[in-house]
Design a protein around this motif. Structure first.
Motif, short mmCIF file in Angstrom:
data_model
loop_
_atom_site.label_atom_id
_atom_site.label_comp_id
_atom_site.label_asym_id
_atom_site.label_seq_id
_atom_site.Cartn_x
_atom_site.Cartn_y
_atom_site.Cartn_z
N PHE A 1 0.81 -1.21 0.00
CA PHE A 1 0.00 0.00 0.00
C PHE A 1 0.85 1.27 0.00
O PHE A 1 0.41 2.31 -0.48
CB PHE A 1 -0.95 0.00 1.20
CG PHE A 1 -1.93 -1.13 1.20
CD1 PHE A 1 -2.93 -1.20 0.23
CD2 PHE A 1 -1.85 -2.14 2.15
CE1 PHE A 1 -3.83 -2.25 0.22
CE2 PHE A 1 -2.75 -3.19 2.14
CZ PHE A 1 -3.75 -3.25 1.17
N VAL A 2 2.06 1.19 0.56
CA VAL A 2 2.93 2.37 0.55
C VAL A 2 3.78 2.43 -0.71
O VAL A 2 4.29 3.50 -1.07
CB VAL A 2 3.84 2.41 1.81
CG1 VAL A 2 3.01 2.31 3.08
CG2 VAL A 2 4.88 1.31 1.79
N ALA A 3 3.93 1.30 -1.39
CA ALA A 3 4.79 1.24 -2.58
C ALA A 3 4.39 2.22 -3.68
O ALA A 3 5.26 2.87 -4.27
CB ALA A 3 4.82 -0.19 -3.13
N PRO A 4 3.09 2.39 -3.99
CA PRO A 4 2.74 3.33 -5.06
C PRO A 4 3.17 4.76 -4.78
O PRO A 4 3.53 5.50 -5.71
CB PRO A 4 1.21 3.20 -5.13
CG PRO A 4 0.91 1.84 -4.62
CD PRO A 4 1.91 1.62 -3.53
N LEU A 5 3.16 5.17 -3.50
CA LEU A 5 3.59 6.52 -3.17
C LEU A 5 5.09 6.67 -3.39
O LEU A 5 5.55 7.70 -3.92
CB LEU A 5 3.23 6.85 -1.72
CG LEU A 5 1.78 7.29 -1.45
CD1 LEU A 5 0.81 6.13 -1.64
CD2 LEU A 5 1.65 7.84 -0.02
N ILE A 6 5.84 5.65 -3.03
CA ILE A 6 7.29 5.69 -3.25
C ILE A 6 7.58 5.72 -4.74
O ILE A 6 8.45 6.46 -5.21
CB ILE A 6 7.97 4.49 -2.56
CG1 ILE A 6 7.76 4.56 -1.04
CG2 ILE A 6 9.46 4.45 -2.90
CD1 ILE A 6 8.24 3.33 -0.29
N ALA A 7 6.83 4.93 -5.51
CA ALA A 7 7.04 4.89 -6.96
C ALA A 7 6.78 6.26 -7.58
O ALA A 7 7.56 6.73 -8.43
CB ALA A 7 6.13 3.84 -7.59
N LYS A 8 5.69 6.90 -7.19
CA LYS A 8 5.38 8.23 -7.74
C LYS A 8 6.47 9.25 -7.37
O LYS A 8 6.81 10.12 -8.17
CB LYS A 8 4.01 8.69 -7.24
CG LYS A 8 2.85 7.89 -7.82
CD LYS A 8 1.52 8.33 -7.22
CE LYS A 8 0.37 7.49 -7.78
NZ LYS A 8 -0.93 7.82 -7.15
N ALA A 9 7.01 9.12 -6.16
CA ALA A 9 8.07 10.04 -5.73
C ALA A 9 9.34 9.82 -6.54
O ALA A 9 10.05 10.77 -6.87
CB ALA A 9 8.35 9.85 -4.23
N ILE A 10 9.65 8.58 -6.86
CA ILE A 10 10.83 8.29 -7.68
C ILE A 10 10.68 8.93 -9.05
O ILE A 10 11.63 9.50 -9.61
CB ILE A 10 11.05 6.76 -7.79
CG1 ILE A 10 11.47 6.19 -6.43
CG2 ILE A 10 12.10 6.44 -8.86
CD1 ILE A 10 11.53 4.68 -6.38
N VAL A 11 9.48 8.84 -9.61
CA VAL A 11 9.22 9.46 -10.92
C VAL A 11 9.40 10.98 -10.85
O VAL A 11 9.96 11.60 -11.76
CB VAL A 11 7.80 9.11 -11.40
CG1 VAL A 11 7.45 9.91 -12.67
CG2 VAL A 11 7.67 7.62 -11.67
N LEU B 1 9.21 -4.96 -0.89
CA LEU B 1 8.78 -3.60 -1.17
C LEU B 1 9.21 -3.18 -2.58
O LEU B 1 8.44 -2.54 -3.32
CB LEU B 1 9.36 -2.65 -0.13
CG LEU B 1 9.07 -1.15 -0.30
CD1 LEU B 1 7.57 -0.89 -0.35
CD2 LEU B 1 9.72 -0.36 0.83
N LYS B 2 10.42 -3.53 -2.96
CA LYS B 2 10.92 -3.15 -4.29
C LYS B 2 10.05 -3.75 -5.39
O LYS B 2 9.73 -3.07 -6.39
CB LYS B 2 12.36 -3.60 -4.47
CG LYS B 2 12.94 -3.19 -5.83
CD LYS B 2 14.41 -3.60 -5.98
CE LYS B 2 14.95 -3.17 -7.34
NZ LYS B 2 16.38 -3.54 -7.51
N VAL B 3 9.65 -5.00 -5.23
CA VAL B 3 8.78 -5.64 -6.22
C VAL B 3 7.50 -4.83 -6.41
O VAL B 3 7.04 -4.58 -7.54
CB VAL B 3 8.44 -7.09 -5.80
CG1 VAL B 3 7.33 -7.66 -6.67
CG2 VAL B 3 9.68 -7.97 -5.89
N GLU B 4 6.92 -4.39 -5.30
CA GLU B 4 5.68 -3.62 -5.38
C GLU B 4 5.93 -2.22 -5.96
O GLU B 4 5.09 -1.70 -6.70
CB GLU B 4 5.05 -3.50 -3.98
CG GLU B 4 4.64 -4.83 -3.37
CD GLU B 4 3.58 -5.55 -4.19
OE1 GLU B 4 2.76 -4.87 -4.82
OE2 GLU B 4 3.59 -6.80 -4.19
N VAL B 5 7.07 -1.61 -5.64
CA VAL B 5 7.39 -0.30 -6.20
C VAL B 5 7.55 -0.40 -7.72
O VAL B 5 7.01 0.41 -8.48
CB VAL B 5 8.67 0.27 -5.55
CG1 VAL B 5 9.16 1.51 -6.32
CG2 VAL B 5 8.43 0.63 -4.09
#
Length: 378
Positions: free
Chosen positions: A96-106, A130-134
């Motif tokens: 559930f936290v992974a999508p927020l981290i992914a958007k921040a990386i972008v 976590l990395k898999v989900e990100v």
């Protein structure tokens, strides 16, 4: 320096948040608990009180708090400009936290150093999960190169807190935060209270199969014996003997698998038995035993070591015995406990073993676990 930490609960504030604060980071707590976030956002500091040898009292300030459910864009912006993002939310919440981290990386500026991402969970290689989900949430998997994902092993007893403690947290003085160094190359993050190691696997498994296995063993045997507190469980000779029997088996695995010196591992066990019995850190067996389905999982604290012992032809009788006792855990306030009891009622023993423990019928541990499930159902 800035760190964003998901999970503002007792472990987040009393362990990870404290260590990052002591390292000089401004900590931004992110959580979905509105009351907790509001309290943090309107309070300039909180106190962490250590108990045990070398105890200290720490005042934590220079933090902010954001609701990751209602202020998602703000959390993403904070991560995009942070040095580190950490989690202490439970392995099942990482997706559930992974999508927020992914958007921040972008959104992260190319001028910034790669974002350090570390999951501080009681699970093996949680950062890999976590990395898999990100990566799933990134528009291009190559964008994951904008972050460094490092697995960690964390160890600190944070018991249930006084209901009147507010944001203040009581923790044990002993702690360990081991971080794999390989992903960072020559430059590791500035976290003086953590230590960086080339091979993290022995540290993760030693902690999980000693601290977590031992703690949960006492909780389940204590519950079955009608004991309410963990300190009482460890002071009950029969329960302490069961814990030592289990840890003798996990010691045999750790020595065989990772080459730990048997005397060093025994000293580690003895030290932890003292930690567990500390009356100042007393917890309830209901709280420590919660989420039994997760704890009976394939790579978790009982099935994981027992399966590897069986594969090596080594004894796992005490571990299997504790799995059987864990089936008695019946706490109405714990959803997984309720689900466990329903599965035991509705499932054939073979189905239960396969679905809950992940063992297939060909595994050498399967017959022993099937036997304790059948015995419980009868």
């Amino acid at each position: 320096m800035k760190a964003v930490h998901f999970g503002a609960g007792n472990i987040g504030r009393g362990f990870v948040g404290l260590i990052l604060h002591k390292a000089g980071y401004e900590v931004v707590f992110a959580d979905v608990n509105a009351d907790l976030i509001d309290a943090l956002a309107t309070t300039p500091s909180y106190v962490v009180t250590e108990v045990g040898d070398g105890a200290s009292v720490w005042t934590v300030d220079n933090y902010r708090a954001l609701n990751s459910a209602t202020h998602e864009a703000d959390v993403i912006a904070e991560i995009a400009s942070a040095d580190i993002v950490t989690t202490a939310v439970g392995p099942n919440v990482l997706r559930f936290v992974a999508p927020l981290i992914a958007k921040a990386i972008v959104d992260r500026s190319a001028d910034l150093a790669p974002l350090t991402v570390m999951a501080c969970e009681n699970a093996i290689n949680a950062t890999d999960l976590l990395k898999v989900e990100v990566v799933k949430s990134l528009p291009d998997a190559a964008l994951a190169d904008g972050a460094i994902f490092a697995n960690t092993a964390v160890d600190r007893i944070v018991p249930g807190q006084d209901p009147d403690a507010g944001l203040n947290v009581t923790v044990e003085s002993f702690f360990e935060w081991a971080i794999e160094s390989t992903p960072f190359g020559a430059t590791t993050p500035v976290i003086p209270d953590a230590h960086f190691v080339d091979d993290l696997a022995p540290y993760i498994e030693r902690k999980l199969f000693t601290v977590n296995t031992g703690h949960a063993t006492a909780a389940y045997h204590g519950f079955a014996a009608g004991v309410s507190s963990m300190s009482e469980a460890f002071s009950t000779p029969e329960i302490a003997a069961e814990v030592r029997a289990v840890l003798a088996e996990t010691k045999a695995l750790l020595v065989a698998k990772h080459g730990f010196d048997p005397e060093v591992q025994q000293a580690y066990i003895d030290k932890n038995m003292v930690r567990f019995a500390n009356p100042e850190l007393s917890d309830t067996v209901d709280r420590v035993g919660r989420q039994p389905l997760r704890k009976l999982g394939r790579n978790e604290r009982f099935v994981g070591p027992a399966a590897e012992l069986a594969e090596r032809g080594l004894a796992s009788d005490a571990l299997v015995r504790t799995m059987g006792v864990a089936l008695e855990f019946d706490v109405a306030e714990d959803p997984q406990s309720v689900e466990l009891q329903q599965l035991l009622t509705d499932s054939a023993p073979e189905e239960f073993v396969t679905s809950v423990t992940g063992l297939d019928a060909a595994h050498p541990l399967y017959p022993a676990v099937l036997e304790v499930v059948r015995a419980h159902q009868k």
